[in-house]
Design an enzyme around this catalytic site. Structure first.
Site, PDB file in Angstrom:
ATOM      1  N   GLY A 102       0.790  -1.235   0.000  1.00 58.21           N
ATOM      2  CA  GLY A 102       0.000   0.000   0.000  1.00 58.21           C
ATOM      3  C   GLY A 102       0.817   1.278   0.000  1.00 58.21           C
ATOM      4  O   GLY A 102       0.266   2.370   0.108  1.00 58.21           O
ATOM      5  N   ARG A 156       2.826   2.618  -2.395  1.00 56.68           N
ATOM      6  CA  ARG A 156       2.938   3.403  -3.637  1.00 56.68           C
ATOM      7  C   ARG A 156       2.127   2.695  -4.728  1.00 56.68           C
ATOM      8  O   ARG A 156       1.571   1.616  -4.509  1.00 56.68           O
ATOM      9  CB  ARG A 156       4.405   3.563  -4.073  1.00 56.68           C
ATOM     10  N   TYR A 205       5.818 -14.864 -13.725  1.00 59.88           N
ATOM     11  CA  TYR A 205       4.813 -13.818 -13.499  1.00 59.88           C
ATOM     12  C   TYR A 205       3.455 -14.273 -14.027  1.00 59.88           C
ATOM     13  O   TYR A 205       2.442 -14.230 -13.313  1.00 59.88           O
ATOM     14  CB  TYR A 205       5.269 -12.521 -14.177  1.00 59.88           C
ATOM     15  N   ALA A 221       2.462 -17.304 -14.741  1.00 53.01           N
ATOM     16  CA  ALA A 221       1.985 -18.498 -14.024  1.00 53.01           C
ATOM     17  C   ALA A 221       1.316 -18.101 -12.707  1.00 53.01           C
ATOM     18  O   ALA A 221       0.233 -18.600 -12.367  1.00 53.01           O
ATOM     19  CB  ALA A 221       3.150 -19.450 -13.758  1.00 53.01           C
TER      20      ALA A 221
HETATM   21  P1  NAP Z   1       4.681  -0.610  -7.500  1.00 49.97           P
HETATM   22  O1  NAP Z   1       4.280   0.812  -7.704  1.00 49.97           O
HETATM   23  O2  NAP Z   1       6.089  -0.980  -7.720  1.00 49.97           O
HETATM   24  O3  NAP Z   1       4.185  -1.027  -6.043  1.00 49.97           O
HETATM   25  C1  NAP Z   1       4.462  -2.287  -5.509  1.00 49.97           C
HETATM   26  C2  NAP Z   1       4.065  -2.272  -4.051  1.00 49.97           C
HETATM   27  O4  NAP Z   1       4.267  -3.576  -3.506  1.00 49.97           O
HETATM   28  C3  NAP Z   1       4.903  -1.314  -3.231  1.00 49.97           C
HETATM   29  O5  NAP Z   1       4.147  -0.818  -2.163  1.00 49.97           O
HETATM   30  C4  NAP Z   1       6.019  -2.219  -2.712  1.00 49.97           C
HETATM   31  O6  NAP Z   1       6.628  -1.640  -1.561  1.00 49.97           O
HETATM   32  C5  NAP Z   1       5.224  -3.487  -2.427  1.00 49.97           C
HETATM   33  N1  NAP Z   1       6.007  -4.699  -2.424  1.00 49.97           N
HETATM   34  C6  NAP Z   1       6.841  -5.175  -3.385  1.00 49.97           C
HETATM   35  N2  NAP Z   1       7.414  -6.307  -2.983  1.00 49.97           N
HETATM   36  C7  NAP Z   1       6.927  -6.573  -1.744  1.00 49.97           C
HETATM   37  C8  NAP Z   1       7.148  -7.587  -0.778  1.00 49.97           C
HETATM   38  N3  NAP Z   1       8.012  -8.584  -1.015  1.00 49.97           N
HETATM   39  N4  NAP Z   1       6.468  -7.537   0.381  1.00 49.97           N
HETATM   40  C9  NAP Z   1       5.611  -6.538   0.643  1.00 49.97           C
HETATM   41  N5  NAP Z   1       5.366  -5.543  -0.205  1.00 49.97           N
HETATM   42  C10 NAP Z   1       6.024  -5.558  -1.394  1.00 49.97           C
HETATM   43  O7  NAP Z   1       3.865  -1.601  -8.451  1.00 49.97           O
HETATM   44  P2  NAP Z   1       2.317  -1.668  -8.862  1.00 49.97           P
HETATM   45  O8  NAP Z   1       2.260  -1.584 -10.325  1.00 49.97           O
HETATM   46  O9  NAP Z   1       1.495  -0.736  -8.047  1.00 49.97           O
HETATM   47  O10 NAP Z   1       2.012  -3.181  -8.468  1.00 49.97           O
HETATM   48  C11 NAP Z   1       0.928  -3.561  -7.639  1.00 49.97           C
HETATM   49  C12 NAP Z   1       0.334  -4.863  -8.169  1.00 49.97           C
HETATM   50  O11 NAP Z   1      -0.239  -4.638  -9.459  1.00 49.97           O
HETATM   51  C13 NAP Z   1       1.344  -6.012  -8.340  1.00 49.97           C
HETATM   52  O12 NAP Z   1       0.782  -7.218  -7.881  1.00 49.97           O
HETATM   53  C14 NAP Z   1       1.529  -6.074  -9.854  1.00 49.97           C
HETATM   54  O13 NAP Z   1       1.899  -7.370 -10.292  1.00 49.97           O
HETATM   55  C15 NAP Z   1       0.155  -5.683 -10.319  1.00 49.97           C
HETATM   56  N6  NAP Z   1       0.101  -5.215 -11.715  1.00 49.97           N
HETATM   57  C16 NAP Z   1       0.699  -4.056 -12.075  1.00 49.97           C
HETATM   58  C17 NAP Z   1       0.633  -3.639 -13.405  1.00 49.97           C
HETATM   59  C18 NAP Z   1       1.247  -2.349 -13.880  1.00 49.97           C
HETATM   60  O14 NAP Z   1       1.330  -2.131 -15.099  1.00 49.97           O
HETATM   61  N7  NAP Z   1       1.688  -1.466 -13.004  1.00 49.97           N
HETATM   62  C19 NAP Z   1      -0.048  -4.410 -14.342  1.00 49.97           C
HETATM   63  C20 NAP Z   1      -0.641  -5.596 -13.920  1.00 49.97           C
HETATM   64  C21 NAP Z   1      -0.572  -5.993 -12.607  1.00 49.97           C
HETATM   65  P3  NAP Z   1       8.124  -2.071  -1.065  1.00 49.97           P
HETATM   66  O15 NAP Z   1       9.012  -2.066  -2.269  1.00 49.97           O
HETATM   67  O16 NAP Z   1       8.503  -1.047  -0.031  1.00 49.97           O
HETATM   68  O17 NAP Z   1       7.981  -3.419  -0.456  1.00 49.97           O
END
Ligand code: NAP
Length: 256
Positions: free
Chosen positions: A18, A20, A160, A162
């Site tokens: 949560g 970012r 990813y 999978a």
């Molecule tokens: P993001 O801006 O990089 O945010 C990722 C968030 O997850 C951050 O708060 C990060 O904080 C946290 N995080 C990462 N690894 C973690 C861990 N091991 N334990 C706990 N927290 C963790 O990416 P986002 O795009 O918002 O991604 C959120 C979700 O959307 C993901 O599941 C991603 O696969 C999915 N998604 C994103 C896209 C896209 O285009 N952006 C598309 C499809 C799906 P910390 O680094 O401080 O842990």
């Protein structure tokens, strides 16, 4: 929003990742709708700042716990702390996730294990932990953040895709387990959303190409995932369960 069917007044939401991106946008929209929040991510500074900014902007109660969702002791601690400090979890959003692109012949066991643990096993463990009190209260909303990469794929997205496809199957099975208790379980499958994760993995040329593949001709913004998430979290979405809502600007609509 608080006086409409989209209201979350009286509800508590636990959102992983949560601090970012999409997770923070969902946290802010849920708080605007009246929810109390419990957030996690690994980096405490960013998490604290996000919680403070959302609390100041919305007036909501926002608690947080630094936790690594790839570590089982942390997922256990997160569930325990959220239930203890908030008293209940009505809405669980399994959002934390990552991608380590590797071709099938180049997958490293440690990277595969990390992504399966973070993107899939943690989702199962956290859901399993918060469901029993939801069943007692006969109300719950569970949302897994999958991906269009769970419905189609591209080169080097083996682990990813999978894990993101597995979330869809798991949501369907748990929707059937939990439907009799008035708990819905759904996935959102985002397309290209402008956050740190894809931006750090794609070159500027790849970013432009991906945005251009959508029908709308652009990348999405994190709040464009948060609004559909509010539909699923609120009474407005109470008859949607076992479903995947694809929010991709029309990316998957294209065949050529
Ligand atoms: P993001 O801006 O990089 O945010 C990722 C968030 O997850 C951050 O708060 C990060 O904080 C946290 N995080 C990462 N690894 C973690 C861990 N091991 N334990 C706990 N927290 C963790 O990416 P986002 O795009 O918002 O991604 C959120 C979700 O959307 C993901 O599941 C991603 O696969 C999915 N998604 C994103 C896209 C896209 O285009 N952006 C598309 C499809 C799906 P910390 O680094 O401080 O842990």
């Amino acid at each position: 929003m608080r006086d409409t069917i989209f209201s979350l007044v009286g509800k508590t939401a636990l959102i992983t990742g949560g601090s970012r991106g999409i997770g923070k946008a969902m946290a802010e929209v849920f708080a605007q709708a009246g929810a109390e929040l419990f957030l996690c991510s690994r980096k405490e500074d960013t998490l604290r700042a996000a919680a403070a900014a959302i609390a100041e902007k919305t007036g909501a109660r926002v608690e947080y716990l630094p936790a690594d969702m790839a570590r089982r002791e942390d997922t256990d601690r997160l569930a325990d702390e959220a239930l203890r400090r908030m008293g209940k979890v009505d809405i669980l959003v399994n959002n934390a996730g990552w991608n380590i692109p590797q071709a099938i012949n180049a997958i490293r066991d440690e990277d595969w294990d990390y992504l399966v643990e973070l993107n899939l096993t943690a989702v199962m463990r956290l859901t399993r932990a918060v469901v029993p009190p939801m069943k007692e209260r006969r109300w719950g909303r569970i949302i897994h953040i999958s991906s269009i990469m769970g419905r189609a794929s591209t080169a080097k997205r083996n682990a990813y895709s999978a894990t993101k496809a597995a979330l869809i199957g798991m949501a369907q099975a748990s929707a059937l387990d939990l439907g009799p208790y008035n708990i819905t379980v759904n996935c959102i499958a985002p397309g290209p959303i402008a956050t740190e994760m894809p931006m750090s993995l794609l070159s500027p040329e790849q970013q432009a190409e991906l945005g251009g593949r959508t029908a709308l001709g652009r990348w999405g913004q994190p709040e464009e995932i948060a609004w559909p998430a509010l539909l699923l979290a609120s009474e407005a979405g109470r008859y949607i369960t076992g479903e995947v809502i694809t929010v991709d600007g029309g990316c998957l609509a294209r065949i050529f």
